[in-house]
Scaffold this motif. Structure first.
Motif, PDB file in Angstrom:
ATOM      1  N   ASN A  76       2.502  -9.111  -5.343  1.00 16.74           N
ATOM      2  CA  ASN A  76       2.857  -7.738  -4.991  1.00 16.74           C
ATOM      3  C   ASN A  76       3.800  -7.756  -3.795  1.00 16.74           C
ATOM      4  O   ASN A  76       3.421  -8.180  -2.705  1.00 16.74           O
ATOM      5  CB  ASN A  76       1.597  -6.942  -4.651  1.00 16.74           C
ATOM      6  CG  ASN A  76       1.902  -5.484  -4.346  1.00 16.74           C
ATOM      7  OD1 ASN A  76       3.031  -5.039  -4.472  1.00 16.74           O
ATOM      8  ND2 ASN A  76       0.877  -4.744  -3.947  1.00 16.74           N
ATOM      9  N   THR A  77       5.019  -7.322  -3.994  1.00 15.45           N
ATOM     10  CA  THR A  77       6.027  -7.362  -2.925  1.00 15.45           C
ATOM     11  C   THR A  77       6.341  -5.978  -2.383  1.00 15.45           C
ATOM     12  O   THR A  77       7.379  -5.769  -1.758  1.00 15.45           O
ATOM     13  CB  THR A  77       7.321  -8.025  -3.430  1.00 15.45           C
ATOM     14  OG1 THR A  77       7.811  -7.289  -4.565  1.00 15.45           O
ATOM     15  CG2 THR A  77       7.072  -9.460  -3.825  1.00 15.45           C
ATOM     16  N   SER A  78       5.465  -5.020  -2.625  1.00 18.64           N
ATOM     17  CA  SER A  78       5.676  -3.678  -2.096  1.00 18.64           C
ATOM     18  C   SER A  78       4.451  -3.251  -1.299  1.00 18.64           C
ATOM     19  O   SER A  78       3.326  -3.675  -1.573  1.00 18.64           O
ATOM     20  CB  SER A  78       5.930  -2.680  -3.223  1.00 18.64           C
ATOM     21  OG  SER A  78       4.798  -2.574  -4.069  1.00 18.64           O
ATOM     22  N   SER A  79       4.674  -2.412  -0.299  1.00 22.87           N
ATOM     23  CA  SER A  79       3.598  -1.909   0.531  1.00 22.87           C
ATOM     24  C   SER A  79       4.073  -0.639   1.211  1.00 22.87           C
ATOM     25  O   SER A  79       5.259  -0.525   1.554  1.00 22.87           O
ATOM     26  CB  SER A  79       3.209  -2.958   1.586  1.00 22.87           C
ATOM     27  OG  SER A  79       2.162  -2.488   2.399  1.00 22.87           O
ATOM     28  N   GLY A  96       1.108 -13.171  -1.204  1.00 16.23           N
ATOM     29  CA  GLY A  96       1.072 -11.874  -0.560  1.00 16.23           C
ATOM     30  C   GLY A  96       0.060 -11.790   0.559  1.00 16.23           C
ATOM     31  O   GLY A  96      -0.695 -12.730   0.829  1.00 16.23           O
ATOM     32  N   THR A 128      -3.284 -10.657   2.369  1.00 13.04           N
ATOM     33  CA  THR A 128      -4.669 -10.286   2.107  1.00 13.04           C
ATOM     34  C   THR A 128      -5.454 -10.485   3.395  1.00 13.04           C
ATOM     35  O   THR A 128      -4.931 -11.015   4.388  1.00 13.04           O
ATOM     36  CB  THR A 128      -5.311 -11.156   1.003  1.00 13.04           C
ATOM     37  OG1 THR A 128      -5.466 -12.502   1.494  1.00 13.04           O
ATOM     38  CG2 THR A 128      -4.466 -11.176  -0.270  1.00 13.04           C
ATOM     39  N   ASN A 163       0.181  -6.136   7.339  1.00 17.54           N
ATOM     40  CA  ASN A 163       1.018  -6.566   6.221  1.00 17.54           C
ATOM     41  C   ASN A 163       2.494  -6.545   6.632  1.00 17.54           C
ATOM     42  O   ASN A 163       3.048  -5.483   6.900  1.00 17.54           O
ATOM     43  CB  ASN A 163       0.799  -5.641   5.036  1.00 17.54           C
ATOM     44  CG  ASN A 163       1.432  -6.184   3.758  1.00 17.54           C
ATOM     45  OD1 ASN A 163       2.283  -7.064   3.795  1.00 17.54           O
ATOM     46  ND2 ASN A 163       1.024  -5.641   2.621  1.00 17.54           N
ATOM     47  N   LEU A 212       5.029  -6.676   4.891  1.00 20.65           N
ATOM     48  CA  LEU A 212       5.845  -5.882   3.974  1.00 20.65           C
ATOM     49  C   LEU A 212       5.867  -4.401   4.342  1.00 20.65           C
ATOM     50  O   LEU A 212       6.725  -3.660   3.860  1.00 20.65           O
ATOM     51  CB  LEU A 212       5.320  -6.054   2.550  1.00 20.65           C
ATOM     52  CG  LEU A 212       5.370  -7.494   2.006  1.00 20.65           C
ATOM     53  CD1 LEU A 212       4.823  -7.555   0.592  1.00 20.65           C
ATOM     54  CD2 LEU A 212       6.796  -8.033   2.055  1.00 20.65           C
ATOM     55  N   SER A 213       4.943  -3.968   5.191  1.00 21.80           N
ATOM     56  CA  SER A 213       4.956  -2.581   5.679  1.00 21.80           C
ATOM     57  C   SER A 213       5.910  -2.405   6.849  1.00 21.80           C
ATOM     58  O   SER A 213       6.123  -1.264   7.300  1.00 21.80           O
ATOM     59  CB  SER A 213       3.542  -2.164   6.098  1.00 21.80           C
ATOM     60  OG  SER A 213       2.655  -2.142   4.988  1.00 21.80           O
TER      61      SER A 213
END
Length: 278
Positions: free
Chosen positions: A148-151, A173, A175, A270, A272-273
């Motif tokens: 998962n590359t979205s956040s 990703g 976790t 995260n 990615l956020s």
């Protein structure tokens, strides 16, 4: 493939190295991010160099002893007393970055190696140590196509001007266990600073994270960069966003990759956020 890595668990950039980031920096920087040091290198710091506040208690220095205050790191304490991180660590038998706690009494300048721990103050946002990246359980690498590359964008994502530390695809990703992301690449690929900051730690003294860099940033943020091949910066050095700080490697992991973490006042968040879309 097997995973190791996660920087700054509870240095360590609260937090070096419980996760692939195997966080000075802290399970898996700057950061449960908690490890025994290995080799003869300097143990990673555990708290953000910018995390102390004007309201924090004045450091207590008595003879050859020093009481750890909120926001302290081994690097900061050593600077204040005109000595080295390794000297402070050796004098107090510190091999695990998580041993540094608010209220702990350290012997300085070659004092006794005994470490006395005073009662800890009431827990508050300014007194919680930042954990370093901790060694995560070994896991199989997730295929890049299924990661998962979205956040959702974090509300404070624009407080710092963030950039990607490496260009490869994400193969692991974020976790609760990994505490960061793994970016695939080839040995020798550039690793760059994700934001302006100061080097809190550069070395391989945190088990499971290989060659590690922890950068301290403003607003209580720490970034950690693990498994590098070559480190190109030194502790205390000021760094600009996008500046090359290392080359991607395979130290303490099963395949070439960069393990990257962002910690906010010691808590893994995260990346990615915060990182821009690409």
């Amino acid at each position: 493939m097997q995973q190791t890595g996660t920087i700054l668990s509870s240095v360590a950039m609260s937090s070096v190295i419980q996760r692939p980031f195997h966080w000075v920096l802290t399970g898996s920087l700057v950061m449960s991010m908690v490890l025994a040091g290995c080799s003869t290198n300097t143990p990673a710091p555990i708290t953000d160099i910018h995390s102390s506040t004007p309201s924090a208690p004045v450091p207590t220095v008595s003879g050859q002893s020093y009481t750890v205050q909120p926001g302290d790191t081994l690097f900061k304490i050593a600077q204040q007393h005109g000595t080295t991180v390794q000297a402070v660590a050796n004098a107090n038998g510190i091999t695990d970055p998580s041993q540094l706690r608010v209220g702990q009494v350290l012997q300085i300048n070659g004092g006794s190696s005994a470490v006395a721990v005073a009662p800890a103050p009431v827990t508050s946002p300014t007194t919680t140590p930042v954990e370093t990246p901790a060694t995560p359980p070994k896991t199989e690498t997730t295929p890049a196509s299924s990661v998962n590359t979205s956040s959702p964008r974090a509300s404070d994502a624009n407080v710092i001007n963030w950039g990607w530390p490496a260009n490869g695809p994400i193969i692991q990703g974020f976790t609760a266990n990994t505490k960061g992301i793994d970016i695939e690449g080839a040995i020798g690929d550039p690793v760059v600073a994700a934001a302006d900051g100061k080097v809190m730690y550069a070395g391989n003294g945190v088990r499971g994270l290989g060659n590690l860099i922890l950068l301290g940033h403003t607003n209580g943020f720490i970034t950690a960069y693990a498994h590098n091949d070559t480190l190109l910066v030194k502790t205390g050095q000021e760094i600009k966003k996008g500046e090359k700080i290392a080359t991607l490697g395979q130290s303490d992991t099963t395949s070439p990759r960069l393990h990257f973490e962002i910690r906010r006042r010691g808590t893994p968040i995260n990346p990615l956020s915060y990182l821009p879309s690409r």
